[in-house]
Design an enzyme around this catalytic site. Structure first.
Site, PDB file in Angstrom:
ATOM      1  N   ALA A  73       0.812 -21.547  16.162  1.00 44.47           N
ATOM      2  CA  ALA A  73      -0.337 -20.395  17.712  1.00 44.47           C
ATOM      3  C   ALA A  73      -1.208 -21.169  18.111  1.00 44.47           C
ATOM      4  CB  ALA A  73      -0.036 -19.295  17.955  1.00 44.47           C
ATOM      5  N   THR A  74      -1.892 -21.254  16.707  1.00 47.90           N
ATOM      6  CA  THR A  74      -3.854 -21.873  17.504  1.00 47.90           C
ATOM      7  C   THR A  74      -3.080 -23.792  17.908  1.00 47.90           C
ATOM      8  OG1 THR A  74      -3.995 -20.933  15.440  1.00 47.90           O
ATOM      9  CG2 THR A  74      -5.708 -22.604  15.817  1.00 47.90           C
ATOM     10  N   ASN A 153      -2.892  -8.548  18.256  1.00 43.69           N
ATOM     11  CA  ASN A 153      -2.646  -9.456  16.969  1.00 43.69           C
ATOM     12  C   ASN A 153      -3.828  -7.719  15.746  1.00 43.69           C
ATOM     13  OD1 ASN A 153      -4.586 -11.068  17.913  1.00 43.69           O
ATOM     14  ND2 ASN A 153      -5.372 -11.045  16.104  1.00 43.69           N
ATOM     15  N   GLN A 181       2.762 -12.775  18.645  1.00 47.95           N
ATOM     16  CA  GLN A 181       3.147 -10.951  18.338  1.00 47.95           C
ATOM     17  C   GLN A 181       3.702 -10.823  18.729  1.00 47.95           C
ATOM     18  OE1 GLN A 181       2.056  -9.506  15.628  1.00 47.95           O
ATOM     19  NE2 GLN A 181      -0.212 -11.019  15.116  1.00 47.95           N
ATOM     20  N   ALA A 202       6.134 -19.454  14.780  1.00 44.93           N
ATOM     21  CA  ALA A 202       7.555 -18.896  13.681  1.00 44.93           C
ATOM     22  C   ALA A 202       6.600 -18.091  12.281  1.00 44.93           C
ATOM     23  CB  ALA A 202       8.139 -20.224  13.161  1.00 44.93           C
ATOM     24  N   THR A 242       5.469 -37.221  13.806  1.00 47.85           N
ATOM     25  CA  THR A 242       6.645 -36.743  13.644  1.00 47.85           C
ATOM     26  C   THR A 242       7.685 -35.075  13.244  1.00 47.85           C
ATOM     27  OG1 THR A 242       6.533 -38.296  12.371  1.00 47.85           O
ATOM     28  CG2 THR A 242       8.492 -37.198  11.695  1.00 47.85           C
ATOM     29  N   CYS A 329      -8.600 -12.943  10.469  1.00 47.38           N
ATOM     30  CA  CYS A 329      -9.890 -13.927  10.401  1.00 47.38           C
ATOM     31  C   CYS A 329     -11.797 -13.013  10.249  1.00 47.38           C
ATOM     32  CB  CYS A 329      -9.741 -14.113  11.849  1.00 47.38           C
ATOM     33  SG  CYS A 329      -7.959 -15.302  11.737  1.00 47.38           S
TER      34      CYS A 329
HETATM   35  C1  LIG Z   1      -1.287 -15.139  14.485  1.00 53.22           C
HETATM   36  C2  LIG Z   1      -1.818 -15.756  15.523  1.00 53.22           C
HETATM   37  C3  LIG Z   1      -2.099 -17.183  16.751  1.00 53.22           C
HETATM   38  C4  LIG Z   1      -2.586 -18.367  15.357  1.00 53.22           C
HETATM   39  O1  LIG Z   1      -1.103 -18.795  15.197  1.00 53.22           O
HETATM   40  P1  LIG Z   1      -0.742 -19.821  13.897  1.00 53.22           P
HETATM   41  O2  LIG Z   1       0.193 -19.925  14.188  1.00 53.22           O
HETATM   42  O3  LIG Z   1      -0.804 -18.810  12.638  1.00 53.22           O
HETATM   43  O4  LIG Z   1      -1.751 -21.061  14.349  1.00 53.22           O
HETATM   44  C5  LIG Z   1      -2.195 -17.028  17.575  1.00 53.22           C
HETATM   45  N1  LIG Z   1      -2.201 -15.444  18.270  1.00 53.22           N
HETATM   46  C6  LIG Z   1      -2.343 -14.920  17.836  1.00 53.22           C
HETATM   47  C7  LIG Z   1      -2.095 -13.207  18.732  1.00 53.22           C
HETATM   48  C8  LIG Z   1      -1.545 -14.551  16.527  1.00 53.22           C
HETATM   49  O5  LIG Z   1      -1.436 -13.083  16.361  1.00 53.22           O
END
Ligand SMILES: *Cc1c(COP(=O)(O)O)cnc(C)c1O
Length: 407
Positions: A73-74, A153, A181, A202, A242, A329
């Protein structure tokens, strides 16, 4: 010694054994490159990727061609914000987001603010919810993107995405939401909620770490992005590199599994949360629930314990349960959580707060052990807490009075 109970499921979740079973063959005998078009190894890998793409699209009511795989998600959030800002530069340069977003959204917005964009950070109310009127009045003819997370989160607070989506659509502005989330825990439907771009991960839903996706709407309206990773033109040119086939196969399986059991799992976990809450607040005074209890992920509880240092509390709990103070974090930086701060919670109480993340593999026995231990440690720490003594003498400021207004 019994095992430490894992109750930090908003930081990450274990891979479900059923998900792992789907992944394993793609590390060894089915190791092909999904972009190899000339032999069966490649076809087999491509088939696994396309199956996962269809599974994820099915869960969010999208078309498989709208799913772009990323490393998490980052990366998806970076691609969404930077990719849209770059693509729509001629149309406008204003982005609206919220002060309680995940750091990767806030840091991407900050980066854009240093590169010719104007960013509005909306405040939230004391319950963590964004004010739709404030959102509407922040819109300008220059606005190209609204980015509001689906569920937080740290507090689990669920934003009114359906109304935000409608508002964005009515003003011809793209709507991006970080659903890392929400996915697999509450219903997520990109049509119902008029979502144009959506980030997913995931490892928050019992899949592997290191994989996620960005949903990008293909029509009505079409979301367009400038790629941030250049190379072989994978993923419709939006994200080269890839594909990590075993992780993608696991992501697809995890999403499908979570969606299939969503209602029953959410009900079971919500009940565990209720037991944890009553187990603690029934025996301790001076406990504040941070964030709205109604619009909230079933597994989250974020509590402030007056007169107790969060770090001392975590230390005392360490043999029993794995939890976070603030978010994972911010706890590395040891700053009070920016989310709790934005909700108007004092630094002192933010430092005294814990985030509980109840998940698929937690049981009623876990809840009992954790609430017993919390009560024991908080009582012990308060015996030596001057802050708690002072609070005892001024009942008007005792945070336990706040608790009574929570439904
Ligand atoms: C965990 C999280 C992310 C980051 O996701 P990653 O797949 O670990 O990079 C971003 N946004 C929210 C709301 C999250 O909980």
């Amino acid at each position: 010694m019994t095992k430490v109970i894992y109750m930090d499921n908003l930081a990450t979740t274990p891979v479900d054994p059923r998900v792992l079973a789907v992944m394993l063959p793609y590390f060894t005998e089915k190791f092909g490159n999904a972009a190899s078009r000339n032999h069966s190894y490649g076809w087999e890998a491509e088939e696994a990727v396309e199956h996962a793409r269809a599974q994820i699209a099915g869960v969010i009511n999208a078309d498989p061609r709208e799913i772009i795989f990323t490393s998490g998600a980052t990366e998806a959030n970076n691609l969404a914000l930077k990719g849209v800002a770059e693509m729509y530069r001629d149309k406008g340069n204003h982005i609206i987001t919220v002060s309680t977003e995940h750091k990767c959204v806030l840091d991407s917005a900050q980066y854009l603010a240093e590169h010719d964009c104007r960013v509005t950070y909306l405040p939230v109310r004391a319950n963590g919810l964004v004010d739709l009127k404030a959102l509407e009045s922040a819109l300008t003819p220059e606005t190209i993107l609204i980015s509001v997370m689906f569920a937080n989160n740290e507090t689990g607070v669920i934003q009114p995405v359906e109304q935000i989506g409608k508002l964005a659509r009515a003003h011809g502005v793209l709507f991006h939401t970080d659903a890392a989330q929400a996915l697999g825990k509450i219903p997520v439907d990109v049509q119902r909620d008029s979502i144009d771009i959506m980030s997913m991960s995931a490892h928050k839903l019992y899949g592997p770490k290191g994989v996620g996706a960005l949903y990008v709407r293909r029509k009505n309206p079409r979301g367009r992005l400038v790629a941030q990773m250049h190379g072989g033109g994978h993923e419709r040119g939006m994200r080269s590199g890839t594909l990590y086939v075993p992780l993608i196969a696991g992501f697809g399986a995890a999403a499908e599994l979570a969606a299939a059991n969503l209602a029953s799992e959410a009900a079971r976990i919500a009940q565990l949360r209720q037991h944890l809450l009553t187990g603690i607040t029934g025996r301790l005074r001076g406990v504040t629930v941070h964030g709205d209890l109604e619009h909230r992920l079933p597994g989250n509880l974020n509590l402030g314990f007056a007169g107790v240092e969060g770090e001392a509390l975590l230390m005392g709990l360490g043999d029993t349960v794995a939890l976070s103070s603030g978010s994972a974090c911010t706890s590395a930086a040891l700053e009070p959580s920016h989310v709790l701060r934005a909700m108007g919670i004092s630094d002192e109480l933010a430092y005294s707060s814990l985030r509980f993340g109840i998940g698929r593999f937690n049981t009623e026995v876990d809840i009992e052990r954790v609430s017993d231990k919390i009560v024991e440690i908080v009582n012990r720490l308060r015996q030596f807490s001057p802050a708690w003594e002072i609070q005892q003498r001024s009942p008007a400021t005792d945070p336990s009075t706040k608790l009574q207004s929570i439904p």
